[in-house]
Design an enzyme around this catalytic site. Sequence first.
Site, PDB file in Angstrom:
ATOM      1  N   GLY A   1       3.931   1.164   0.067  1.00 44.73           N
ATOM      2  CA  GLY A   1       3.836   2.226   1.095  1.00 44.73           C
ATOM      3  C   GLY A   1       2.498   2.756   1.030  1.00 44.73           C
ATOM      4  N   ASP A   2       1.837   3.368   2.701  1.00 46.21           N
ATOM      5  CA  ASP A   2       0.449   4.078   2.674  1.00 46.21           C
ATOM      6  C   ASP A   2      -0.710   2.401   2.792  1.00 46.21           C
ATOM      7  OD1 ASP A   2       1.747   6.610   2.150  1.00 46.21           O
ATOM      8  OD2 ASP A   2       1.627   5.869  -0.117  1.00 46.21           O
ATOM      9  N   GLU A   3      -0.270   1.738   3.307  1.00 39.51           N
ATOM     10  CA  GLU A   3      -1.056   0.763   2.918  1.00 39.51           C
ATOM     11  C   GLU A   3      -2.150   0.132   4.351  1.00 39.51           C
ATOM     12  OE1 GLU A   3       2.207  -1.242   1.157  1.00 39.51           O
ATOM     13  OE2 GLU A   3       1.903  -0.066   3.471  1.00 39.51           O
TER      14      GLU A   3
ATOM     15  N   GLY B   1       5.584   8.520   6.828  1.00 39.52           N
ATOM     16  CA  GLY B   1       4.568   8.867   7.417  1.00 39.52           C
ATOM     17  C   GLY B   1       3.801   7.767   7.902  1.00 39.52           C
ATOM     18  N   HIS B   2       2.602   8.042   9.524  1.00 34.59           N
ATOM     19  CA  HIS B   2       1.651   7.581   9.591  1.00 34.59           C
ATOM     20  C   HIS B   2       0.855   7.876  10.473  1.00 34.59           C
ATOM     21  CE1 HIS B   2       4.591   3.522  10.300  1.00 34.59           C
ATOM     22  NE2 HIS B   2       4.239   3.438   9.259  1.00 34.59           N
TER      23      HIS B   2
ATOM     24  N   LYS C   1      -0.536   0.942   7.860  1.00 27.75           N
ATOM     25  CA  LYS C   1       0.078   0.450   8.897  1.00 27.75           C
ATOM     26  C   LYS C   1      -0.070   0.772  10.241  1.00 27.75           C
ATOM     27  CE  LYS C   1       4.244   0.776   6.572  1.00 27.75           C
ATOM     28  NZ  LYS C   1       3.484   1.016   5.831  1.00 27.75           N
TER      29      LYS C   1
ATOM     30  N   GLN D   1       6.846   2.603   5.258  1.00 28.05           N
ATOM     31  CA  GLN D   1       7.183   2.281   3.657  1.00 28.05           C
ATOM     32  C   GLN D   1       6.572   0.757   2.941  1.00 28.05           C
ATOM     33  OE1 GLN D   1      11.111   3.363   3.631  1.00 28.05           O
ATOM     34  NE2 GLN D   1      10.788   5.036   2.972  1.00 28.05           N
TER      35      GLN D   1
ATOM     36  N   THR E   1     -11.676  -1.989   8.248  1.00 26.27           N
ATOM     37  CA  THR E   1     -13.006  -1.426   7.683  1.00 26.27           C
ATOM     38  C   THR E   1     -13.469   0.316   8.234  1.00 26.27           C
ATOM     39  OG1 THR E   1     -14.482  -1.576   9.404  1.00 26.27           O
ATOM     40  CG2 THR E   1     -14.431  -3.462   7.494  1.00 26.27           C
TER      41      THR E   1
ATOM     42  N   THR F   1       1.106  10.949   4.056  1.00 23.16           N
ATOM     43  CA  THR F   1       1.173  11.788   4.985  1.00 23.16           C
ATOM     44  C   THR F   1       2.467  12.317   4.889  1.00 23.16           C
ATOM     45  OG1 THR F   1       0.024   9.463   6.004  1.00 23.16           O
ATOM     46  CG2 THR F   1       0.907  11.279   7.912  1.00 23.16           C
TER      47      THR F   1
ATOM     48  N   LYS G   1      -2.573   2.268  11.451  1.00 24.66           N
ATOM     49  CA  LYS G   1      -3.229   2.054  12.391  1.00 24.66           C
ATOM     50  C   LYS G   1      -3.375   0.725  12.895  1.00 24.66           C
ATOM     51  CE  LYS G   1      -8.649   0.132  11.853  1.00 24.66           C
ATOM     52  NZ  LYS G   1      -9.568  -0.350  11.417  1.00 24.66           N
TER      53      LYS G   1
END
Length: 430
Positions: A12-14, A40-41, A16, A224, A414, A299, A18
């Site tokens: 998770g937290d990769e 969270g996003h 996603k 996730q 980036t 998040t 954006k």
Amino acid sequence: MANVVVVGTQWGDEGKGKIVDWLSERADVIARFQGGHNAGHTLVVDGEVYKLHALPSGVVRGGKLSVIGNGVVLDPWHLLNEIETVRAQGVEITPETLMIAENTPLILPFHGELDRAREGQSTVAKIGTTGRGIGPAYEDKVGRRAIRVADLADDATLELRVDRALVHHNALRAGLGLEAIDRDAVIAKLREIAPAILEYAAPVWKVLTERRRAGERILFEGAQGALLDIDFGTYPFVTSSNVIAGQAATGTGVGPNAIDFVLGIVKAYTTRVGEGPFPTELDDEDGQRLGERGHEFGTTTGRKRRCGWFDACLVRQTCATSGVSGISLTKLDVLDGFETLKICTGYELDGERYDYLPTAADQQARCTPIYEEMPGWQESTAGARSWADLPAQAIKYIRRIEELIQCPVAMVSTSPEREDTILVTDPFSD
């Protein structure tokens, strides 16, 4: 037209949020297919920051239909609060722009209470849950005692469902030393909130089928990461649902043939929140530097994320279990300035080498990473929008990741800004 599933391929937290937001401009429908508001996003659009937990990322884009699928467990009070928060930021949300599957299970207050009580009284290793009731809600779904969105429309059915749930929960609470649940109070709260939720309710499976036949593009959004999948993650330190791409079909009511492209989101290094094995975790200055430069705080919980080198062995594994067509490599800019970078290519365990993470928890905890080293780069990659903007060594790092995970790079991110993206392959191309 092509339909795309977006899944996280680590813990998770990769990034996603954006990527889903970036892709949503090309989509007509954005459908969330699993998880709860424990994920969270964070989206940054024209300088405005949106933090979403229950709502699909597509809500911030006008003219799109956002869908909460049946694979999600939904806290109705949290959802309405989140809707009001996003509306205050200028986003219009109506039943024409947001739909909730009628067969979506609800998270009720006693689910969160049970979640927190279990974690607080555990005499064995803690799972590291967010305490928001997601696990107990999924348990009720499988145990056939869940209250679902459609149940809110009929008083007699609602009372029956609540009674069935309380037989189970009050027995559990007695064992944990908690007071019995006030049945009438639960029913009153559900009746009060029912009209506000039911206005968004719809047969999502039918709507998505009709939209597909009309040639519209659907973006399936996961929460996730695949290493938290209930079946293929680092069990028991996992979430309570299937996270891998196959869940997009069952979590929304479409068939597997609805999926044309699976985009795996991969951070250029590795992070994890909470408990569980993490072979490449760094407890040194490099780990501290990754966390600080990457702003690695959850998040949803605000918890500091554990940081480590890129684990190609794990990502190769998750690309296989999700059938990933191409990856989106995020947070490349966090690696700017490192003299040397390391990539995990396998593990050593009890004198043997493994090219995958073993299933047994005790073996996972004892795996030692086998590293390959590469020179870093001193130039900045932040804000790059083409290969020409990247240092040569950064491109070599990306190409080596492709080789090791046996999956091509489709996009490179980036910065948190949606425009700072290098597109290699358009997932929505036919």
